[in-house]
Structure formats: C-alpha cells, structure tokens
Design a protein around this motif. Structure first.
Motif, PDB file in Angstrom:
ATOM      1  N   TYR A 126       0.827  -1.206   0.000  1.00 17.25           N
ATOM      2  CA  TYR A 126       0.000   0.000   0.000  1.00 17.25           C
ATOM      3  C   TYR A 126       0.863   1.259   0.000  1.00 17.25           C
ATOM      4  O   TYR A 126       0.572   2.231  -0.726  1.00 17.25           O
ATOM      5  CB  TYR A 126      -0.928  -0.003   1.211  1.00 17.25           C
ATOM      6  CG  TYR A 126      -1.689   1.278   1.398  1.00 17.25           C
ATOM      7  CD1 TYR A 126      -2.732   1.616   0.527  1.00 17.25           C
ATOM      8  CD2 TYR A 126      -1.373   2.151   2.431  1.00 17.25           C
ATOM      9  CE1 TYR A 126      -3.435   2.801   0.683  1.00 17.25           C
ATOM     10  CE2 TYR A 126      -2.065   3.338   2.595  1.00 17.25           C
ATOM     11  CZ  TYR A 126      -3.091   3.661   1.725  1.00 17.25           C
ATOM     12  OH  TYR A 126      -3.785   4.846   1.890  1.00 17.25           O
ATOM     13  N   ALA A 127       1.944   1.236   0.791  1.00 13.84           N
ATOM     14  CA  ALA A 127       2.819   2.412   0.885  1.00 13.84           C
ATOM     15  C   ALA A 127       3.481   2.739  -0.442  1.00 13.84           C
ATOM     16  O   ALA A 127       3.855   3.887  -0.696  1.00 13.84           O
ATOM     17  CB  ALA A 127       3.875   2.190   1.969  1.00 13.84           C
ATOM     18  N   GLN A 128       3.619   1.741  -1.298  1.00 11.91           N
ATOM     19  CA  GLN A 128       4.208   1.960  -2.615  1.00 11.91           C
ATOM     20  C   GLN A 128       3.307   2.818  -3.502  1.00 11.91           C
ATOM     21  O   GLN A 128       3.776   3.444  -4.463  1.00 11.91           O
ATOM     22  CB  GLN A 128       4.471   0.619  -3.318  1.00 11.91           C
ATOM     23  CG  GLN A 128       5.461  -0.276  -2.600  1.00 11.91           C
ATOM     24  CD  GLN A 128       6.894   0.178  -2.734  1.00 11.91           C
ATOM     25  OE1 GLN A 128       7.311   1.175  -2.148  1.00 11.91           O
ATOM     26  NE2 GLN A 128       7.660  -0.546  -3.527  1.00 11.91           N
ATOM     27  N   THR A 129       2.023   2.828  -3.187  1.00  9.97           N
ATOM     28  CA  THR A 129       1.061   3.519  -4.058  1.00  9.97           C
ATOM     29  C   THR A 129       0.737   4.931  -3.589  1.00  9.97           C
ATOM     30  O   THR A 129      -0.019   5.631  -4.260  1.00  9.97           O
ATOM     31  CB  THR A 129      -0.260   2.721  -4.118  1.00  9.97           C
ATOM     32  OG1 THR A 129      -0.879   2.721  -2.830  1.00  9.97           O
ATOM     33  CG2 THR A 129       0.004   1.290  -4.567  1.00  9.97           C
ATOM     34  N   ILE A 130       1.277   5.345  -2.428  1.00 11.42           N
ATOM     35  CA  ILE A 130       0.980   6.682  -1.911  1.00 11.42           C
ATOM     36  C   ILE A 130       2.265   7.439  -1.669  1.00 11.42           C
ATOM     37  O   ILE A 130       3.351   6.869  -1.671  1.00 11.42           O
ATOM     38  CB  ILE A 130       0.166   6.599  -0.590  1.00 11.42           C
ATOM     39  CG1 ILE A 130       0.980   5.859   0.479  1.00 11.42           C
ATOM     40  CG2 ILE A 130      -1.178   5.916  -0.826  1.00 11.42           C
ATOM     41  CD1 ILE A 130       0.318   5.836   1.839  1.00 11.42           C
ATOM     42  N   SER A 131       2.118   8.728  -1.463  1.00 11.58           N
ATOM     43  CA  SER A 131       3.276   9.581  -1.186  1.00 11.58           C
ATOM     44  C   SER A 131       3.599   9.511   0.307  1.00 11.58           C
ATOM     45  O   SER A 131       2.833   9.989   1.145  1.00 11.58           O
ATOM     46  CB  SER A 131       2.967  11.033  -1.586  1.00 11.58           C
ATOM     47  OG  SER A 131       4.056  11.864  -1.271  1.00 11.58           O
ATOM     48  N   ILE A 132       4.711   8.873   0.618  1.00 11.76           N
ATOM     49  CA  ILE A 132       5.123   8.709   2.016  1.00 11.76           C
ATOM     50  C   ILE A 132       6.640   8.624   2.075  1.00 11.76           C
ATOM     51  O   ILE A 132       7.276   8.129   1.138  1.00 11.76           O
ATOM     52  CB  ILE A 132       4.473   7.428   2.623  1.00 11.76           C
ATOM     53  CG1 ILE A 132       4.737   7.363   4.121  1.00 11.76           C
ATOM     54  CG2 ILE A 132       4.962   6.185   1.923  1.00 11.76           C
ATOM     55  CD1 ILE A 132       3.972   6.240   4.804  1.00 11.76           C
ATOM     56  N   LYS A 174       8.118   4.424   5.522  1.00 18.06           N
ATOM     57  CA  LYS A 174       7.628   3.214   4.868  1.00 18.06           C
ATOM     58  C   LYS A 174       8.441   1.992   5.308  1.00 18.06           C
ATOM     59  O   LYS A 174       7.863   0.978   5.733  1.00 18.06           O
ATOM     60  CB  LYS A 174       7.690   3.386   3.357  1.00 18.06           C
ATOM     61  CG  LYS A 174       7.311   2.137   2.567  1.00 18.06           C
ATOM     62  CD  LYS A 174       7.258   2.432   1.083  1.00 18.06           C
ATOM     63  CE  LYS A 174       8.605   2.898   0.546  1.00 18.06           C
ATOM     64  NZ  LYS A 174       8.568   3.146  -0.914  1.00 18.06           N
ATOM     65  N   PHE A 175       9.758   2.094   5.227  1.00 20.43           N
ATOM     66  CA  PHE A 175      10.597   0.959   5.592  1.00 20.43           C
ATOM     67  C   PHE A 175      10.616   0.741   7.099  1.00 20.43           C
ATOM     68  O   PHE A 175      10.671  -0.401   7.566  1.00 20.43           O
ATOM     69  CB  PHE A 175      12.016   1.156   5.056  1.00 20.43           C
ATOM     70  CG  PHE A 175      12.153   0.872   3.591  1.00 20.43           C
ATOM     71  CD1 PHE A 175      12.254  -0.436   3.132  1.00 20.43           C
ATOM     72  CD2 PHE A 175      12.151   1.896   2.664  1.00 20.43           C
ATOM     73  CE1 PHE A 175      12.368  -0.713   1.769  1.00 20.43           C
ATOM     74  CE2 PHE A 175      12.258   1.634   1.308  1.00 20.43           C
ATOM     75  CZ  PHE A 175      12.366   0.332   0.858  1.00 20.43           C
ATOM     76  N   GLY A 176      10.561   1.819   7.866  1.00 26.62           N
ATOM     77  CA  GLY A 176      10.571   1.690   9.323  1.00 26.62           C
ATOM     78  C   GLY A 176       9.340   0.963   9.836  1.00 26.62           C
ATOM     79  O   GLY A 176       9.440   0.064  10.681  1.00 26.62           O
TER      80      GLY A 176
END
Length: 209
Positions: free
Chosen positions: A61-67, A72-74
């Motif tokens: 999911y994080a791959q598809t949004i601006s973060i 994201k990795f943490g």
C-alpha cells in the motif's frame, strides 16, 4: 549455569544465612508441543502470521501513496520484527529454561534463580511455611512439573515464562513452578510434612485418552 549449580555463587548470592540446600535441579528436555503450550504456541504463530501479512500489505500500500521512504521501511520492519519475535518466543523460552534457570529447595524456601552476572542473580523464591499444598505432574522419561502452591490454569499457562527481574511482595504468596525437572517426586520429598503433595499422572491420562 543450569547444568549444575555453582555452590560458591549460590551460597554467597542466593541463599540466606544458615540456609541449607536439600535438593537442586533444572528444566530438562522440554518438548515444544505439550498442552497447554501447544495451543498457546498456535495462537502465538497465528498472531505472528498476522503481523507478517500486515507488513507485506502495508508495504504494498505504501508503494502507491506519497510517504517518506524511512517511514515506509521503518513501519514495515517494525511489523516484520514483531512477527518474527512472536514466532520464535516459544523456542527462546525453552532454551532459556534449559540453559539458564536453576531450582533449589532448602530447609526454608523454594527458589528459582538465574545468574545475572558474576555477583547477582534474578531470584524468585517462596517461604515454604506459607504453603500447604503442592502438585506433581508426571510426564514421560521420569520428568515432571512440581507446583508449590495451588496448580491453577493461569500458573500452568505461565510455567514456561522467564523469571521476572523483580520479586514483589505479592509474589511471595503466588505458586512457584519447577518446570520439567527429573524425578519430581524426589524433589517433593524434601518439602516439609505440612505441605500435602498430590500426583497427577499425565502419562496415564494420555493412555486413557
């Protein structure tokens, strides 16, 4: 340390003045699958799987949004580590019991201890005068558990946990478990006469089933 007590260390850092050791032992040959711990392990592994699934779903999911990348990795790593830690906990509990925990019965107390360093130990102890009952749970290969105090479901479920680093005043009246010791009847024979010992044969219960 758990392979045999260090007499000098025990006398200096574990025993009280004029306290005499009557019996000593430690957990041996613990099986991973043994009730109620089999059920508890399945629950832990289900929780672990949930953490791992959440980690992969979150990362996707994080791959598809601006973060931020570090967020994201943490977060993903946190979920993964929670899952792994939950999954391996049963194995670590067994390793800790077999390699670090010692049990002692003296003329005054029942003691479970773990050497903390060269001059300190983590100790859980019970004054024998405070108890009137004990239970032996017999298992295969002359092994068994010795419950000093009432054998309750909560105590049974927690019998593989590590020793708490601090003993509180209220702990002194709580049961103490000598888990998976060799010849538990020999250990119980060293308890004072006012403690009534009853036997529960897990092997016979298994055969009846």
């Amino acid at each position: 340390m758990a392979k045999g007590i260090n007499k000098n260390f025990v006398e200096k850092y574990v025993l009280q003045d004029n306290e005499k050791i009557l019996w000593e032992g430690n957990p041996k040959s613990i099986k991973l699958f043994e009730e109620p711990h089999t059920t508890l392990n399945v629950i832990r592994w289900a929780i672990s799987a949930h953490f791992l699934i959440c980690a992969f779903k979150y990362f996707s999911y994080a791959q598809t949004i601006s973060i931020e990348t570090k967020v994201k990795f943490g977060t993903t790593m946190f979920l993964l580590l929670c899952g792994i830690a939950t999954a391996v906990r049963p194995f670590l509990n067994i390793r800790n019991l077999e390699n670090k925990i010692n049990y002692i019965i003296t003329d005054k107390r029942a003691i479970a201890y773990k050497k903390k360093n060269s001059e300190a130990a983590i100790i859980q102890c019970r004054n024998l005068k405070d108890f009137t009952e004990a239970t032996i749970v017999l298992k295969d290969d002359d092994l068994g558990d010795l419950y000093i105090g009432p054998k309750t479901g909560a105590v049974t479920r927690g019998s593989r946990r590590d020793l708490p680093p601090v003993q509180r005043d209220e702990d002194y009246i709580m049961p103490l478990v000598f888990y998976n010791i060799f010849m538990p009847k020999e250990a119980a024979a060293n308890l004072p006469d006012f403690i009534k010992v009853r036997n529960f044969d897990k092997k016979a219960d298994k055969r009846a089933a």
